[in-house]
Design a protein around this motif. Structure first.
Motif, short mmCIF file in Angstrom:
data_model
loop_
_atom_site.label_atom_id
_atom_site.label_comp_id
_atom_site.label_asym_id
_atom_site.label_seq_id
_atom_site.Cartn_x
_atom_site.Cartn_y
_atom_site.Cartn_z
N VAL A 69 0.69 -1.36 -0.25
CA VAL A 69 0.00 0.05 -0.04
C VAL A 69 0.84 1.29 0.05
CG1 VAL A 69 -1.54 1.38 1.38
CG2 VAL A 69 -1.89 -1.32 1.02
N PHE A 70 2.09 1.45 0.79
CA PHE A 70 2.60 2.48 0.85
C PHE A 70 3.60 2.76 -0.41
CE2 PHE A 70 1.96 3.07 5.06
CZ PHE A 70 2.84 3.84 5.91
N GLY A 71 4.08 1.66 -1.03
CA GLY A 71 4.28 1.68 -2.49
C GLY A 71 3.68 2.20 -3.48
N LEU A 72 2.58 1.75 -3.38
CA LEU A 72 1.39 2.15 -4.52
C LEU A 72 0.87 3.62 -4.15
CD1 LEU A 72 -0.81 -1.04 -4.96
CD2 LEU A 72 0.81 -0.11 -6.45
N LEU A 73 0.89 4.01 -3.01
CA LEU A 73 0.65 5.46 -2.53
C LEU A 73 1.96 6.32 -3.02
CD1 LEU A 73 -1.09 5.15 0.63
CD2 LEU A 73 -2.13 5.80 -1.52
N LEU A 89 11.01 1.36 -4.85
CA LEU A 89 11.82 0.65 -3.99
C LEU A 89 10.85 -0.15 -3.00
CD1 LEU A 89 14.71 3.17 -3.50
CD2 LEU A 89 14.96 0.83 -4.50
N MET A 90 9.98 0.58 -2.45
CA MET A 90 9.12 -0.29 -1.72
C MET A 90 8.42 -1.26 -2.14
SD MET A 90 7.72 2.70 0.93
CE MET A 90 7.24 1.09 2.25
N LEU A 91 8.04 -1.14 -3.40
CA LEU A 91 7.46 -2.41 -4.13
C LEU A 91 8.61 -3.32 -4.41
CD1 LEU A 91 4.90 -0.64 -6.26
CD2 LEU A 91 4.37 -1.86 -4.45
N ALA A 92 9.71 -3.14 -4.79
CA ALA A 92 10.72 -4.01 -5.39
C ALA A 92 11.37 -4.70 -4.15
CB ALA A 92 11.75 -3.13 -6.36
N LEU A 93 11.54 -4.05 -2.99
CA LEU A 93 12.33 -4.66 -1.77
C LEU A 93 11.29 -5.05 -0.77
CD1 LEU A 93 15.14 -2.15 -1.63
CD2 LEU A 93 15.03 -4.52 -2.51
N GLN A 94 10.02 -5.48 -1.18
CA GLN A 94 8.92 -6.06 -0.14
C GLN A 94 9.62 -7.24 0.69
OE1 GLN A 94 5.38 -7.04 -1.46
NE2 GLN A 94 5.08 -5.14 -2.72
N ASP A 95 10.37 -8.12 0.20
CA ASP A 95 10.92 -9.15 1.11
C ASP A 95 12.44 -8.95 1.65
OD1 ASP A 95 8.54 -10.74 0.60
OD2 ASP A 95 9.43 -11.36 -1.38
N CYS A 96 12.66 -7.81 1.44
CA CYS A 96 14.28 -7.57 1.95
C CYS A 96 14.12 -7.42 3.56
CB CYS A 96 14.77 -6.07 1.61
SG CYS A 96 16.27 -5.53 2.23
N GLN A 97 15.06 -8.08 4.20
CA GLN A 97 14.98 -8.20 5.50
C GLN A 97 16.22 -7.68 6.23
OE1 GLN A 97 12.63 -9.66 7.49
NE2 GLN A 97 11.67 -9.99 5.46
N LEU A 104 14.28 -2.14 7.05
CA LEU A 104 12.92 -2.26 7.91
C LEU A 104 12.79 -1.13 8.78
CD1 LEU A 104 13.46 -6.19 8.59
CD2 LEU A 104 11.87 -5.09 7.05
N GLN A 105 13.78 -0.76 9.18
CA GLN A 105 13.37 0.60 10.39
C GLN A 105 13.37 1.97 9.55
OE1 GLN A 105 17.29 0.63 12.62
NE2 GLN A 105 16.67 -1.17 13.72
N LYS A 106 13.80 2.20 8.49
CA LYS A 106 13.66 3.67 8.10
C LYS A 106 12.64 3.59 7.01
CE LYS A 106 16.94 4.92 10.45
NZ LYS A 106 16.76 5.54 11.56
N LYS A 107 12.22 2.58 6.23
CA LYS A 107 11.28 2.77 4.91
C LYS A 107 10.28 3.46 5.05
CE LYS A 107 9.24 -1.68 5.57
NZ LYS A 107 9.15 -2.95 5.36
N ASP A 108 9.40 3.11 6.32
CA ASP A 108 8.28 3.98 6.46
C ASP A 108 8.41 5.46 6.86
OD1 ASP A 108 6.65 1.61 5.91
OD2 ASP A 108 6.88 1.02 8.22
#
Length: 120
Positions: A5-9, A62-70, A75-79
């Motif tokens: 949702v964040f990536g699409l928005l 980037l958010m759509l492409a790296l959804q499975d990135c761990q 994980l801490q900074k994307k949002d």
């Protein structure tokens, strides 16, 4: 789900490049144009518009492409970065008196904030 949702928005901000969200005064008449068609604005105003639009679009991709990135940094900074870009963009459009663009971006910012509160 939140990353999707964040990536699409964030990617939806690319609409500013093509849809008439921006007003410009030409011969005393206000016309609605896209950010690419802003001809009456000064260059020091148009460049930040383009920077915000492109950076939010790239961040959404980037958010759509790296959804499975761990990676912990991701994980801490994307949002936070997504919300920060949205807040800066909404503030920029509000300060430069572009009501349609600022209202749309503010609505996206509210949706993202509500999603963070709900899923936190």
């Amino acid at each position: 789900m939140r990353n999707l949702v964040f990536g699409l928005l964030d990617c939806s901000i690319a609409m500013f490049l093509f849809l008439p969200f921006f007003g410009q005064r030409v011969d005393g008449v206000i016309q609605e144009v896209s950010v690419l068609m802003l001809t009456e604005e000064e260059i020091y105003i148009k460049i930040p518009y383009l920077i915000i639009v492109f950076s939010m679009t790239v961040w959404g991709i980037l958010m759509l492409a790296l959804q499975d990135c761990q990676v912990s940094f991701w994980l801490q900074k994307k949002d936070k970065i997504s919300l920060g870009l949205g807040a800066v963009g909404a503030l920029l459009f509000m300060l430069s008196r572009q009501p349609c663009a600022s209202a749309y971006l503010f609505l996206i910012l509210v949706i993202q904030a509500l999603m963070l509160i709900k899923w936190a």
